[in-house]
Design a protein around this motif. Structure first.
Motif, PDB file in Angstrom:
ATOM      1  N   ARG A 151       0.289  -1.349   0.049  1.00 48.12           N
ATOM      2  CA  ARG A 151       0.156   0.133  -0.568  1.00 48.12           C
ATOM      3  C   ARG A 151       0.773   1.487  -0.043  1.00 48.12           C
ATOM      4  N   ALA A 158      -7.968   2.981  -4.600  1.00 52.38           N
ATOM      5  CA  ALA A 158      -7.020   1.805  -3.279  1.00 52.38           C
ATOM      6  C   ALA A 158      -6.270   2.108  -3.066  1.00 52.38           C
ATOM      7  N   GLN A 166     -12.613   4.082   3.735  1.00 48.01           N
ATOM      8  CA  GLN A 166     -12.564   3.171   2.701  1.00 48.01           C
ATOM      9  C   GLN A 166     -14.058   1.818   3.004  1.00 48.01           C
ATOM     10  N   THR A 187      -8.741   3.719   5.790  1.00 52.02           N
ATOM     11  CA  THR A 187      -9.119   2.192   5.496  1.00 52.02           C
ATOM     12  C   THR A 187     -10.444   2.291   6.049  1.00 52.02           C
TER      13      THR A 187
END
Length: 563
Positions: free
Chosen positions: A5, A218, A552, A549
């Motif tokens: 990430r 993402a 999301q 996160t």
């Protein structure tokens, strides 16, 4: 298949083989020169001049903000102070390569210690030094690779000269191991609509030729993806390309709640592109361009011409102009030339303007005259709003609003960039007509992390719950008092964070024009209730990464929670 990430820039997705940036040139030897100092000086002068001209040519070809950055680098290459430092070493019998390396390194340390705008220039200095040394050695300067086919570029970070002229037919996507969402590379990637994931430390181990998927939405890089994953990524890319050609509509949430999407502009010349990309007005017009390259303040007439051009480009639309934001990272000799140990906390923004009030009065005069000059626009006059930067107290708010009123400015507001103004937003908005949150500086001052200093880039993340709490304070005050609250920092260009900001009470969002399409599309997938719920999820987190996160995950659960 593995994943790692970083921070995604925008909503794009790209795929392709990795090509890595070349490593920096090795440091030159400190061995004495076999040539005379005069011969070495001639070599260095030629190399520096050639590099400066190349940077200027790249800037002219790139245009926009990249041109300004590259022209600044060209000036840096020929800086008289640096030239003196290099000459001192050459007269001591050093080679041109070593003299440049050592002098630039010494100067770099001085700039780094100063922080702010000059601290950021230290990284640019490294790039200039590398180019000069490469010229002296007769080898290509480290830069963008050319493997002979389209590729995903992997780099520690990118120098402005490289980012400015990326061949977008060859560079499919960008992954950097350093930098954050407000880094120079991230801003330029957003401006050029490059699919990018920044701050992905694990990318340092990616070998050339490895196939990856870069999923900016993402913030994920997938290594050695399966055929199905590649197909899905391509399908998403195709869908996004189709969506970008859809008719432009005003910014709004799925339930019809309007969220006007405005543009951040640095010069009137950017207005046409902003309108073409769907800007519904201007949420931040930076007036510094009139001042930064001048040895004296521009005249009222010069300013009036620029402001008239801007207002004429947005008939019937809101145009928010920020008066001069100088000092700290943008020092001006005619405004404040006093040395400050910590200029980011010194005489900057409105404080600097109050100390040189004639400059502020002339700017307000020019704005009022430009407003009057465009009143007869047959398509309708622009709606001029004017705001002060770096307001930290209620008294400063009262001062600026009263002064603006004296000059006939009907809508006067303030920038919320320091925690004190966010915490006192209810009292500040009792006097100001509106507030605009500058998330770049608000994050800097909340986390005590210089937003231009690479060593603390990980702290410079507007997703941090402490920053989001301050945004909520301002949003709540605006709602209670019926005053608009805009966002004009880089945070507004992050599509999911834009939803969170609306959930926290933002009524308008302003961003780089190239980010408008992604933000518009994302807003249309959430209702106001969704936005508030997603914002609460982010607020409940302990740090920036977990807030992102949590948001999301909350966004993904949207359909399950709706009746």
């Amino acid at each position: 298949m593995t994943e790692f990430r970083g921070v995604g820039i925008g909503l794009g997705v790209a795929q392709g083989p990795v090509a890595r940036m070349a490593e920096p040139l090795p440091a030159p030897s400190d061995a004495p020169s076999t040539a005379t100092p005069e011969e070495e000086t001639a070599r260095v002068r030629e190399a520096v001049a050639a590099v400066a001209r190349e940077l200027e040519e790249r800037g002219a070809a790139a245009g926009g903000s990249a041109r300004d950055v590259l022209e600044a680098q060209a000036m840096m290459a020929e800086d008289p102070t640096l030239e003196t430092e290099v000459d001192t070493r050459l007269q001591a019998g050093k080679t041109g390569e070593w003299a440049v390396f050592d002098a630039f390194a010494s100067f770099r340390e001085q700039l780094t210690a100063l922080g702010g705008y000059l601290g950021e220039r230290a990284a640019d200095l490294d790039d200039v030094a590398q180019r000069v040394i490469a010229r002296l050695r007769g080898v290509p300067a480290p830069g963008i690779p050319d493997p002979g086919h389209p590729f995903v570029l992997v780099a520690k970070d990118l120098a402005p000269a490289d980012t400015a002229l990326l061949d977008l037919d060859k560079v499919l996507g960008l992954i950097t191991t350093e930098g954050g969402p407000t880094s120079h590379t991230a801003i330029l990637a957003r401006e050029k609509s490059i699919v990018a994931v920044v701050g992905a430390a694990a990318a340092k181990d990616l070998p050339d030729g490895t196939t990856v998927i870069v999923d900016a939405a993402a913030g994920v890089v997938t290594v050695d993806p399966t055929a199905d994953e590649l197909d899905r990524a391509q399908h998403r890319a195709d869908e996004r390309r189709s969506a970008s050609s859809a008719p432009l509509t005003p910014g709004a949430l799925a339930d019809g709640t309007p969220v006007p999407l405005l543009a951040n502009l640095g010069k009137p010349g950017g207005a046409a592109q902003a309108v073409e990309l769907g800007a519904e007005g201007v949420g931040l017009f930076r007036t510094e361009f009139l001042f930064l390259s001048a040895s004296s303040a521009p005249t009222v007439a010069e300013q009036r011409t620029a402001y008239t051009e801007l207002l004429s480009a947005f008939p019937g639309k809101k145009v928010v102009v920020r008066v001069l934001d100088a000092g700290a990272d943008k020092p001006l000799p005619f405004l404040n030339d006093a040395h400050e140990e910590n200029p980011a906390l010194g005489l900057r923004g409105l404080r600097a303007l109050r100390a040189s009030e004639d400059i502020l009065r002339e700017q307000l005069t020019a704005l009022a005259e430009a407003d009057a000059a465009t009143r007869a626009n047959p398509e309708g006059p622009a709606d001029l709003w004017v705001m002060a930067p770096m307001v930290s107290t209620v008294e400063e708010t009262e001062y600026f609003v009263a002064l603006a009123r004296d000059y006939g400015i009907k809508t006067a507001g303030v920038m919320v960039e320091v925690p004190s103004s966010a915490l006192l937003a209810d009292r500040i908005l009792a006097h100001a007509d509106f507030a605009s949150i500058g998330t770049n500086d608000l994050t800097q001052y909340t986390l005590a992390a210089d937003r231009l200093l690479g060593s603390v880039a990980s702290f410079q993340d507007p997703w941090h719950p402490a920053v989001l709490r301050l945004v909520r304070e301002v949003g709540a005050a605006g709602a209670d008092l019926g005053k608009p609250v805009g966002i004009c920092g880089e945070a507004a260009a992050d599509p999911l964070l834009a939803v969170v900001l609306v959930g926290l009470g933002a009524t308008t969002l302003s961003m780089a024009p190239t980010a408008l399409a992604d933000v518009r599309a994302t807003l249309l997938t959430h209702t106001l209730d969704d936005a508030r719920r997603i914002a609460e999820a982010a607020l409940a987190a302990d740090d920036a990464a977990s807030a992102r996160t949590a948001a999301q995950n909350a966004a993904a659960r949207k359909k399950e929670t709706q009746p």
